[in-house]
Design a protein around this motif. Structure first.
Motif, PDB file in Angstrom:
ATOM      1  N   ASP A 158       0.848  -1.126  -0.001  1.00 51.40           N
ATOM      2  CA  ASP A 158       0.032  -0.158   0.180  1.00 51.40           C
ATOM      3  C   ASP A 158       0.923   1.299  -0.105  1.00 51.40           C
ATOM      4  OD1 ASP A 158      -2.363  -1.407  -0.015  1.00 51.40           O
ATOM      5  OD2 ASP A 158      -2.668  -1.336   2.098  1.00 51.40           O
ATOM      6  N   GLU A 159       1.959   1.279   0.825  1.00 49.05           N
ATOM      7  CA  GLU A 159       2.966   2.382   0.721  1.00 49.05           C
ATOM      8  C   GLU A 159       3.705   2.680  -0.480  1.00 49.05           C
ATOM      9  OE1 GLU A 159       5.481   1.771   4.162  1.00 49.05           O
ATOM     10  OE2 GLU A 159       3.931   2.282   5.654  1.00 49.05           O
ATOM     11  N   ILE A 160       4.099   1.618  -0.956  1.00 51.94           N
ATOM     12  CA  ILE A 160       4.655   1.725  -2.416  1.00 51.94           C
ATOM     13  C   ILE A 160       3.579   2.208  -3.475  1.00 51.94           C
ATOM     14  CG2 ILE A 160       5.537   0.420  -4.111  1.00 51.94           C
ATOM     15  CD1 ILE A 160       6.828  -1.381  -2.056  1.00 51.94           C
ATOM     16  N   GLU A 161       2.433   1.886  -3.556  1.00 55.69           N
ATOM     17  CA  GLU A 161       1.279   2.214  -4.307  1.00 55.69           C
ATOM     18  C   GLU A 161       1.143   3.790  -4.045  1.00 55.69           C
ATOM     19  OE1 GLU A 161      -3.385   1.278  -5.745  1.00 55.69           O
ATOM     20  OE2 GLU A 161      -1.918  -0.206  -4.261  1.00 55.69           O
ATOM     21  N   GLU A 200       4.174   5.603  -5.548  1.00 55.01           N
ATOM     22  CA  GLU A 200       4.257   5.943  -6.918  1.00 55.01           C
ATOM     23  C   GLU A 200       3.232   6.845  -7.456  1.00 55.01           C
ATOM     24  OE1 GLU A 200       3.982   1.818  -7.690  1.00 55.01           O
ATOM     25  OE2 GLU A 200       5.975   1.509  -7.692  1.00 55.01           O
ATOM     26  N   PHE A 201       2.143   6.699  -6.712  1.00 53.54           N
ATOM     27  CA  PHE A 201       1.080   7.514  -7.208  1.00 53.54           C
ATOM     28  C   PHE A 201       1.194   8.993  -7.151  1.00 53.54           C
ATOM     29  CE2 PHE A 201      -3.180  10.050  -6.335  1.00 53.54           C
ATOM     30  CZ  PHE A 201      -3.622   9.841  -7.619  1.00 53.54           C
ATOM     31  N   LYS A 202       1.951   9.467  -5.813  1.00 55.47           N
ATOM     32  CA  LYS A 202       2.386  10.652  -5.655  1.00 55.47           C
ATOM     33  C   LYS A 202       3.420  11.274  -6.874  1.00 55.47           C
ATOM     34  CE  LYS A 202       4.433  13.467  -2.035  1.00 55.47           C
ATOM     35  NZ  LYS A 202       5.048  13.552  -0.422  1.00 55.47           N
ATOM     36  N   GLN A 203       4.261  10.104  -7.055  1.00 50.33           N
ATOM     37  CA  GLN A 203       5.264  10.526  -8.181  1.00 50.33           C
ATOM     38  C   GLN A 203       4.655  10.773  -9.416  1.00 50.33           C
ATOM     39  OE1 GLN A 203       7.814   7.228  -9.344  1.00 50.33           O
ATOM     40  NE2 GLN A 203       9.534   8.438  -9.811  1.00 50.33           N
ATOM     41  N   GLN A 204       3.887   9.973  -9.554  1.00 50.51           N
ATOM     42  CA  GLN A 204       2.999  10.276 -10.938  1.00 50.51           C
ATOM     43  C   GLN A 204       1.954  11.540 -11.119  1.00 50.51           C
ATOM     44  OE1 GLN A 204       0.953   6.702 -11.748  1.00 50.51           O
ATOM     45  NE2 GLN A 204       2.867   5.547 -11.690  1.00 50.51           N
ATOM     46  N   THR A 205       1.716  11.974  -9.966  1.00 46.18           N
ATOM     47  CA  THR A 205       0.559  13.066  -9.996  1.00 46.18           C
ATOM     48  C   THR A 205       1.008  14.381  -9.623  1.00 46.18           C
ATOM     49  OG1 THR A 205      -0.280  12.321  -8.011  1.00 46.18           O
ATOM     50  CG2 THR A 205      -1.321  11.094  -9.879  1.00 46.18           C
ATOM     51  N   GLU A 206       2.178  14.387  -8.926  1.00 43.45           N
ATOM     52  CA  GLU A 206       2.621  15.650  -8.142  1.00 43.45           C
ATOM     53  C   GLU A 206       3.859  16.258  -8.910  1.00 43.45           C
ATOM     54  OE1 GLU A 206       3.040  15.545  -4.076  1.00 43.45           O
ATOM     55  OE2 GLU A 206       1.207  14.736  -3.630  1.00 43.45           O
ATOM     56  N   GLU A 229      15.303  17.189  -6.251  1.00 39.07           N
ATOM     57  CA  GLU A 229      15.624  16.733  -5.015  1.00 39.07           C
ATOM     58  C   GLU A 229      14.619  15.958  -4.249  1.00 39.07           C
ATOM     59  OE1 GLU A 229      18.279  15.792  -1.945  1.00 39.07           O
ATOM     60  OE2 GLU A 229      18.608  16.584  -3.877  1.00 39.07           O
ATOM     61  N   ASP A 230      13.395  16.425  -4.450  1.00 39.24           N
ATOM     62  CA  ASP A 230      11.997  15.542  -3.892  1.00 39.24           C
ATOM     63  C   ASP A 230      11.773  14.496  -4.648  1.00 39.24           C
ATOM     64  OD1 ASP A 230      11.770  17.650  -1.848  1.00 39.24           O
ATOM     65  OD2 ASP A 230      10.296  18.703  -3.077  1.00 39.24           O
ATOM     66  N   GLU A 231      12.029  14.523  -6.012  1.00 38.20           N
ATOM     67  CA  GLU A 231      11.658  13.429  -6.705  1.00 38.20           C
ATOM     68  C   GLU A 231      12.667  12.209  -6.548  1.00 38.20           C
ATOM     69  OE1 GLU A 231      10.552  11.908 -11.196  1.00 38.20           O
ATOM     70  OE2 GLU A 231      10.932  14.003 -10.809  1.00 38.20           O
ATOM     71  N   ARG A 232      14.246  12.628  -6.420  1.00 35.83           N
ATOM     72  CA  ARG A 232      15.023  11.797  -6.067  1.00 35.83           C
ATOM     73  C   ARG A 232      14.898  11.359  -4.773  1.00 35.83           C
ATOM     74  NH1 ARG A 232      19.474  11.646  -3.060  1.00 35.83           N
ATOM     75  NH2 ARG A 232      19.219  13.833  -2.629  1.00 35.83           N
ATOM     76  N   GLU A 233      14.348  11.760  -3.585  1.00 40.03           N
ATOM     77  CA  GLU A 233      14.186  11.205  -2.376  1.00 40.03           C
ATOM     78  C   GLU A 233      13.047  10.164  -2.402  1.00 40.03           C
ATOM     79  OE1 GLU A 233      13.588  14.200   0.325  1.00 40.03           O
ATOM     80  OE2 GLU A 233      15.724  15.192   0.314  1.00 40.03           O
ATOM     81  N   LEU A 234      12.053  10.818  -3.112  1.00 37.90           N
ATOM     82  CA  LEU A 234      10.732   9.694  -3.548  1.00 37.90           C
ATOM     83  C   LEU A 234      10.980   8.482  -3.913  1.00 37.90           C
ATOM     84  CD1 LEU A 234       7.526   9.731  -3.061  1.00 37.90           C
ATOM     85  CD2 LEU A 234       7.305  10.765  -5.179  1.00 37.90           C
ATOM     86  N   GLU A 244      14.125   6.885  -3.981  1.00 35.94           N
ATOM     87  CA  GLU A 244      15.010   6.258  -3.055  1.00 35.94           C
ATOM     88  C   GLU A 244      13.943   5.477  -1.975  1.00 35.94           C
ATOM     89  OE1 GLU A 244      17.592   8.860  -1.135  1.00 35.94           O
ATOM     90  OE2 GLU A 244      18.957   8.880  -3.088  1.00 35.94           O
ATOM     91  N   LYS A 245      12.953   6.143  -1.506  1.00 38.18           N
ATOM     92  CA  LYS A 245      11.896   5.733  -0.760  1.00 38.18           C
ATOM     93  C   LYS A 245      11.186   4.425  -1.318  1.00 38.18           C
ATOM     94  CE  LYS A 245      10.784   9.780   2.352  1.00 38.18           C
ATOM     95  NZ  LYS A 245       9.655  10.511   2.811  1.00 38.18           N
ATOM     96  N   ILE A 246      10.885   4.772  -2.417  1.00 43.23           N
ATOM     97  CA  ILE A 246      10.112   3.670  -3.109  1.00 43.23           C
ATOM     98  C   ILE A 246      10.980   2.393  -3.546  1.00 43.23           C
ATOM     99  CG2 ILE A 246       8.937   2.929  -5.411  1.00 43.23           C
ATOM    100  CD1 ILE A 246       8.123   5.754  -5.695  1.00 43.23           C
ATOM    101  N   GLU A 247      12.053   2.576  -3.604  1.00 44.49           N
ATOM    102  CA  GLU A 247      13.181   1.689  -3.806  1.00 44.49           C
ATOM    103  C   GLU A 247      13.330   0.927  -2.483  1.00 44.49           C
ATOM    104  OE1 GLU A 247      14.612   0.038  -6.732  1.00 44.49           O
ATOM    105  OE2 GLU A 247      13.016   1.445  -7.725  1.00 44.49           O
ATOM    106  N   ASP A 248      13.580   1.569  -1.646  1.00 42.41           N
ATOM    107  CA  ASP A 248      13.938   1.088  -0.286  1.00 42.41           C
ATOM    108  C   ASP A 248      12.676  -0.019   0.157  1.00 42.41           C
ATOM    109  OD1 ASP A 248      15.231   0.862   2.560  1.00 42.41           O
ATOM    110  OD2 ASP A 248      13.528   1.891   3.349  1.00 42.41           O
ATOM    111  N   LYS A 249      11.488   0.599   0.027  1.00 41.86           N
ATOM    112  CA  LYS A 249      10.189  -0.355   0.299  1.00 41.86           C
ATOM    113  C   LYS A 249      10.198  -1.569  -0.575  1.00 41.86           C
ATOM    114  CE  LYS A 249       7.891   3.564   2.568  1.00 41.86           C
ATOM    115  NZ  LYS A 249       7.677   3.178   3.822  1.00 41.86           N
ATOM    116  N   ARG A 250      10.584  -1.403  -1.677  1.00 40.31           N
ATOM    117  CA  ARG A 250      10.526  -2.541  -2.483  1.00 40.31           C
ATOM    118  C   ARG A 250      11.663  -3.653  -2.313  1.00 40.31           C
ATOM    119  NH1 ARG A 250      10.039   0.437  -8.460  1.00 40.31           N
ATOM    120  NH2 ARG A 250       7.923   0.926  -8.603  1.00 40.31           N
ATOM    121  N   GLU A 251      12.749  -3.034  -1.798  1.00 40.26           N
ATOM    122  CA  GLU A 251      13.550  -4.049  -1.312  1.00 40.26           C
ATOM    123  C   GLU A 251      13.289  -4.930  -0.264  1.00 40.26           C
ATOM    124  OE1 GLU A 251      17.393  -1.949  -0.601  1.00 40.26           O
ATOM    125  OE2 GLU A 251      17.738  -1.537  -2.657  1.00 40.26           O
TER     126      GLU A 251
END
Length: 296
Positions: A120-123, A126-132, A137-142, A144-151
């Motif tokens: 749910d958090e990854i979804e 990803e929705f935030k990345q696609q819509t905002e 810098e913020d996108e890079r951090e986002l 990284e968070k997505i990759e961390d949660k995927r791992e």
């Protein structure tokens, strides 16, 4: 319940009565004794019948109580069987649940967030990345968070795969526990039914005791009437014996009187016969007396 005997209706006889009452008085007394004896025998018979009816009802109640006892015992046996099955199933379910928990502990599946939460958090990210619209810098951090949660999600799934079908084991445990609950429900239902038969058994035994008490009281009433009837019969027999003695005495007196009369007639006839031999003339009455005594 039958009343006590009305003793004012009883008839008694004493030795003085037997000795001094006339034959007519004794005949009347014998009739009174006989009638009262018959009444008392009838009363005793009716009381014996009532007693037997009560004893039969007592046996019916005891039989009814015994039937409830047998049904109660049969139901209690079924309760015990369902209890044993319930306990076996609960023990089996508990073993499976313990197995699931042990494997989860071994694989550290309970540490951190579970798979569904990570997905749910990854979804959401990803929705935030696609819509905002985000800064670099913020996108890079986002990202990284997505990759961390995927791992972490991949790691969780890997551990889950290593642990085998834990969900299947859990479902099996829940099914077994559900089956155990059904047996527990039967335990409750059968135990209630067994208790109802137990209560009915106790009530039937209580009613049997009450009826038995009535039967015992009626038996005492029967004995009372029968003993009174027997006493009147004994007195009746005593009076009858006395009457036979009086009859015998009267017969003896009549026989003696008849013998005396016959003796006097013979003596008179002999005197007449003597006159006849001496040549005296006899009239018709004298001749009849001689013929009657056999001297002519």
């Amino acid at each position: 319940m039958a009343d006590s005997i009305d003793e004012s209706k009883n008839v008694s006889v004493t030795d003085d009565d037997l000795e001094n009452k006339s034959k007519g008085e004794l005949i009347k007394l014998a009739g009174q004794l006989r009638d009262r004896r018959n009444d008392l025998n009838q009363m005793a018979s009716e009381r014996a019948s009532d007693r037997d009816d009560l004893n039969a009802k007592t046996r019916e109640k005891v039989d009814e109580a015994q039937e409830h006892r047998e049904q109660r015992d049969e139901l209690n046996q079924q309760v015990q069987e369902h209890k044993e099955k319930r306990n076996e199933l609960n023990a089996e379910a508990n073993e499976l649940f313990d197995e699931v928990e042990d494997k989860r502990d071994d694989l550290e599946l309970d540490e951190g967030k579970d798979i569904e939460q990570l997905e749910d958090e990854i979804e959401d990210l990803e929705f935030k990345q696609q819509t905002e619209v985000l800064s670099a810098e913020d996108e890079r951090e986002l990202i990284e968070k997505i990759e961390d949660k995927r791992e972490k999600l991949a790691e969780k799934k890997e551990k889950l795969n290593q642990g085998g079908d834990l969900e299947g084991v859990k479902e099996e445990a829940e099914e077994i526990r559900s089956e155990a609950s059904k047996h527990h429900q039967k335990v409750t239902e059968l135990a209630d039914e067994a208790q109802e038969h137990h209560n009915q058994m106790i009530e039937a035994y209580r009613e049997a005791d009450d009826i038995r008490d009535e039967a015992d009281e009626m038996h005492e009433k029967f004995v009372e009437a029968q003993e009174a009837a027997d006493q009147h019969h004994e007195d009746f027999v005593r009076v009858q014996k006395r009457l036979r003695e009086l009859d015998k005495k009267e017969e003896e007196e009549e026989r003696e009187a008849r013998q005396e009369k016959e003796e006097a007639a013979r003596e008179e006839a002999e005197e007449i016969y003597q006159k006849f031999k001496e040549g005296e003339t006899l009239d018709t009455e004298d001749l009849m007396k001689l013929q009657k005594t056999g001297l002519l």
